[in-house]
Motif scaffolding. Sequence first.
Motif, PDB file in Angstrom:
ATOM      1  N   PRO A  20      -8.418 -24.906 -10.070  1.00 20.23           N
ATOM      2  CA  PRO A  20      -8.541 -23.827  -9.081  1.00 20.23           C
ATOM      3  C   PRO A  20      -9.718 -23.999  -8.125  1.00 20.23           C
ATOM      4  CG  PRO A  20      -8.219 -22.923 -11.286  1.00 20.23           C
ATOM      5  CD  PRO A  20      -8.406 -24.414 -11.436  1.00 20.23           C
ATOM      6  N   GLU A  21     -10.807 -24.628  -8.577  1.00 25.16           N
ATOM      7  CA  GLU A  21     -11.960 -24.806  -7.701  1.00 25.16           C
ATOM      8  C   GLU A  21     -11.671 -25.799  -6.573  1.00 25.16           C
ATOM      9  OE1 GLU A  21     -11.662 -25.548 -10.972  1.00 25.16           O
ATOM     10  OE2 GLU A  21     -13.256 -26.912 -11.601  1.00 25.16           O
ATOM     11  N   VAL A  22     -10.676 -26.669  -6.743  1.00 24.82           N
ATOM     12  CA  VAL A  22     -10.302 -27.619  -5.692  1.00 24.82           C
ATOM     13  C   VAL A  22      -9.487 -26.912  -4.605  1.00 24.82           C
ATOM     14  CG1 VAL A  22      -8.954 -29.704  -5.180  1.00 24.82           C
ATOM     15  CG2 VAL A  22     -10.421 -29.626  -7.202  1.00 24.82           C
ATOM     16  N   THR A  23      -8.622 -26.003  -5.009  1.00 31.04           N
ATOM     17  CA  THR A  23      -7.726 -25.340  -4.053  1.00 31.04           C
ATOM     18  C   THR A  23      -8.243 -23.978  -3.589  1.00 31.04           C
ATOM     19  OG1 THR A  23      -6.425 -24.314  -5.823  1.00 31.04           O
ATOM     20  CG2 THR A  23      -5.719 -26.496  -5.043  1.00 31.04           C
ATOM     21  N   ARG A  58      -6.163 -34.046  20.173  1.00 31.31           N
ATOM     22  CA  ARG A  58      -6.961 -33.334  19.175  1.00 31.31           C
ATOM     23  C   ARG A  58      -6.158 -33.174  17.888  1.00 31.31           C
ATOM     24  NH1 ARG A  58      -6.601 -27.953  22.584  1.00 31.31           N
ATOM     25  NH2 ARG A  58      -4.637 -27.156  21.778  1.00 31.31           N
ATOM     26  N   ALA A  59      -6.886 -32.985  16.792  1.00 30.73           N
ATOM     27  CA  ALA A  59      -6.275 -32.763  15.486  1.00 30.73           C
ATOM     28  C   ALA A  59      -7.274 -31.989  14.632  1.00 30.73           C
ATOM     29  CB  ALA A  59      -5.909 -34.076  14.813  1.00 30.73           C
ATOM     30  N   GLU A  60      -6.753 -31.416  13.571  1.00 36.29           N
ATOM     31  CA  GLU A  60      -7.588 -30.695  12.622  1.00 36.29           C
ATOM     32  C   GLU A  60      -7.759 -31.558  11.380  1.00 36.29           C
ATOM     33  OE1 GLU A  60      -7.241 -26.685   9.914  1.00 36.29           O
ATOM     34  OE2 GLU A  60      -6.277 -26.668  11.905  1.00 36.29           O
ATOM     35  N   VAL A  61      -8.968 -31.654  10.882  1.00 39.14           N
ATOM     36  CA  VAL A  61      -9.248 -32.414   9.675  1.00 39.14           C
ATOM     37  C   VAL A  61      -9.384 -31.446   8.504  1.00 39.14           C
ATOM     38  CG1 VAL A  61     -11.793 -32.447   9.912  1.00 39.14           C
ATOM     39  CG2 VAL A  61     -10.633 -34.324   8.740  1.00 39.14           C
ATOM     40  N   SER A  62      -8.913 -31.883   7.341  1.00 36.58           N
ATOM     41  CA  SER A  62      -9.118 -31.102   6.118  1.00 36.58           C
ATOM     42  C   SER A  62      -9.280 -32.078   4.957  1.00 36.58           C
ATOM     43  CB  SER A  62      -7.959 -30.130   5.881  1.00 36.58           C
ATOM     44  OG  SER A  62      -6.745 -30.832   5.747  1.00 36.58           O
ATOM     45  N   TYR A  63      -9.770 -31.573   3.845  1.00 37.85           N
ATOM     46  CA  TYR A  63     -10.149 -32.449   2.738  1.00 37.85           C
ATOM     47  C   TYR A  63     -10.341 -31.644   1.472  1.00 37.85           C
ATOM     48  CZ  TYR A  63     -14.267 -30.564   4.982  1.00 37.85           C
ATOM     49  OH  TYR A  63     -15.141 -29.696   5.587  1.00 37.85           O
ATOM     50  N   ASP A  64     -10.302 -32.330   0.350  1.00 41.60           N
ATOM     51  CA  ASP A  64     -10.591 -31.731  -0.951  1.00 41.60           C
ATOM     52  C   ASP A  64     -11.080 -32.839  -1.876  1.00 41.60           C
ATOM     53  OD1 ASP A  64      -8.067 -32.909  -2.185  1.00 41.60           O
ATOM     54  OD2 ASP A  64      -7.204 -31.572  -0.691  1.00 41.60           O
ATOM     55  N   LEU A  65     -11.808 -32.451  -2.900  1.00 44.72           N
ATOM     56  CA  LEU A  65     -12.430 -33.432  -3.781  1.00 44.72           C
ATOM     57  C   LEU A  65     -12.576 -32.849  -5.183  1.00 44.72           C
ATOM     58  CD1 LEU A  65     -13.892 -36.268  -3.727  1.00 44.72           C
ATOM     59  CD2 LEU A  65     -16.017 -34.987  -3.394  1.00 44.72           C
ATOM     60  N   SER A  66     -12.374 -33.689  -6.179  1.00 45.16           N
ATOM     61  CA  SER A  66     -12.579 -33.282  -7.568  1.00 45.16           C
ATOM     62  C   SER A  66     -14.026 -32.847  -7.779  1.00 45.16           C
ATOM     63  CB  SER A  66     -12.259 -34.459  -8.492  1.00 45.16           C
ATOM     64  OG  SER A  66     -12.704 -34.186  -9.810  1.00 45.16           O
ATOM     65  N   PRO A  67     -14.246 -31.728  -8.464  1.00 46.12           N
ATOM     66  CA  PRO A  67     -15.618 -31.250  -8.706  1.00 46.12           C
ATOM     67  C   PRO A  67     -16.511 -32.280  -9.387  1.00 46.12           C
ATOM     68  CG  PRO A  67     -14.022 -29.594  -9.381  1.00 46.12           C
ATOM     69  CD  PRO A  67     -13.244 -30.817  -9.012  1.00 46.12           C
ATOM     70  N   ARG A  68     -15.913 -33.183 -10.144  1.00 49.97           N
ATOM     71  CA  ARG A  68     -16.698 -34.233 -10.820  1.00 49.97           C
ATOM     72  C   ARG A  68     -17.474 -35.081  -9.811  1.00 49.97           C
ATOM     73  NH1 ARG A  68     -13.927 -39.284 -13.729  1.00 49.97           N
ATOM     74  NH2 ARG A  68     -15.809 -40.406 -14.216  1.00 49.97           N
ATOM     75  N   TYR A  69     -16.997 -35.128  -8.562  1.00 51.00           N
ATOM     76  CA  TYR A  69     -17.608 -35.982  -7.536  1.00 51.00           C
ATOM     77  C   TYR A  69     -18.406 -35.200  -6.484  1.00 51.00           C
ATOM     78  CZ  TYR A  69     -14.761 -39.599  -9.623  1.00 51.00           C
ATOM     79  OH  TYR A  69     -14.203 -40.480 -10.510  1.00 51.00           O
ATOM     80  N   TRP A  70     -18.480 -33.886  -6.655  1.00 52.46           N
ATOM     81  CA  TRP A  70     -19.209 -33.060  -5.687  1.00 52.46           C
ATOM     82  C   TRP A  70     -20.690 -33.450  -5.649  1.00 52.46           C
ATOM     83  CZ3 TRP A  70     -17.306 -27.364  -6.843  1.00 52.46           C
ATOM     84  CH2 TRP A  70     -15.972 -27.244  -6.442  1.00 52.46           C
ATOM     85  N   GLY A  71     -21.275 -33.337  -4.473  1.00 51.02           N
ATOM     86  CA  GLY A  71     -22.713 -33.530  -4.315  1.00 51.02           C
ATOM     87  C   GLY A  71     -23.186 -34.973  -4.411  1.00 51.02           C
TER      88      GLY A  71
END
Length: 188
Positions: free
Chosen positions: A37-40, A98-111
Amino acid sequence: MENQSLPEDQLLETERLILRPLQMGDAAGLLGLYAMPEVTEFTDIPTMKEEAQALRWIEQLNAMRSAGQGLRWGVFDRESGDLIGTCGFHHWDQSRRRAEVSYDLSPRYWGQGYMREALQAVLRYGFEQMRLHRIEALVDPRDTRSQNLLYGLGFKLEGVLRDHDFIKDRFQDDMVFALLEGEWKKQA
């Protein structure tokens, strides 16, 4: 301006990452990512519960790429080969460059700079290969990690669109960030 076709192979490589379009064989890894849930939390992607959802999402991404509306890469850890996130462009308006960028990442790799590293390669691809002039990002005001990432990449906050999105059964504001081609070239 007619729709620009993209090369079939959109492999991007960085020091720690390999970015490539998602394939059906990536569904289990995608489910593992989007089951958190923290990813989405700040996205319109539902928290996934079964592999069929991941397969449908990969199909949607492939259709978006085929239609020339955008593209999204899976972000893979070069050392382990694990799918650790995704990033890419949608709402690609080729005539307006133009375009919109979006992204997501596993919390294990945050920071740890992983998404910054991935986005640097994606932004370069956007400006150099897709011929974008403007890359936008819409960010939930509660998502301070994303705001800090964008500021660090040279994006500028342009304003807030009130109740702009309806995500997960509620209206939310969107902070509008943008990076222009000339700004990117100055820092590249």
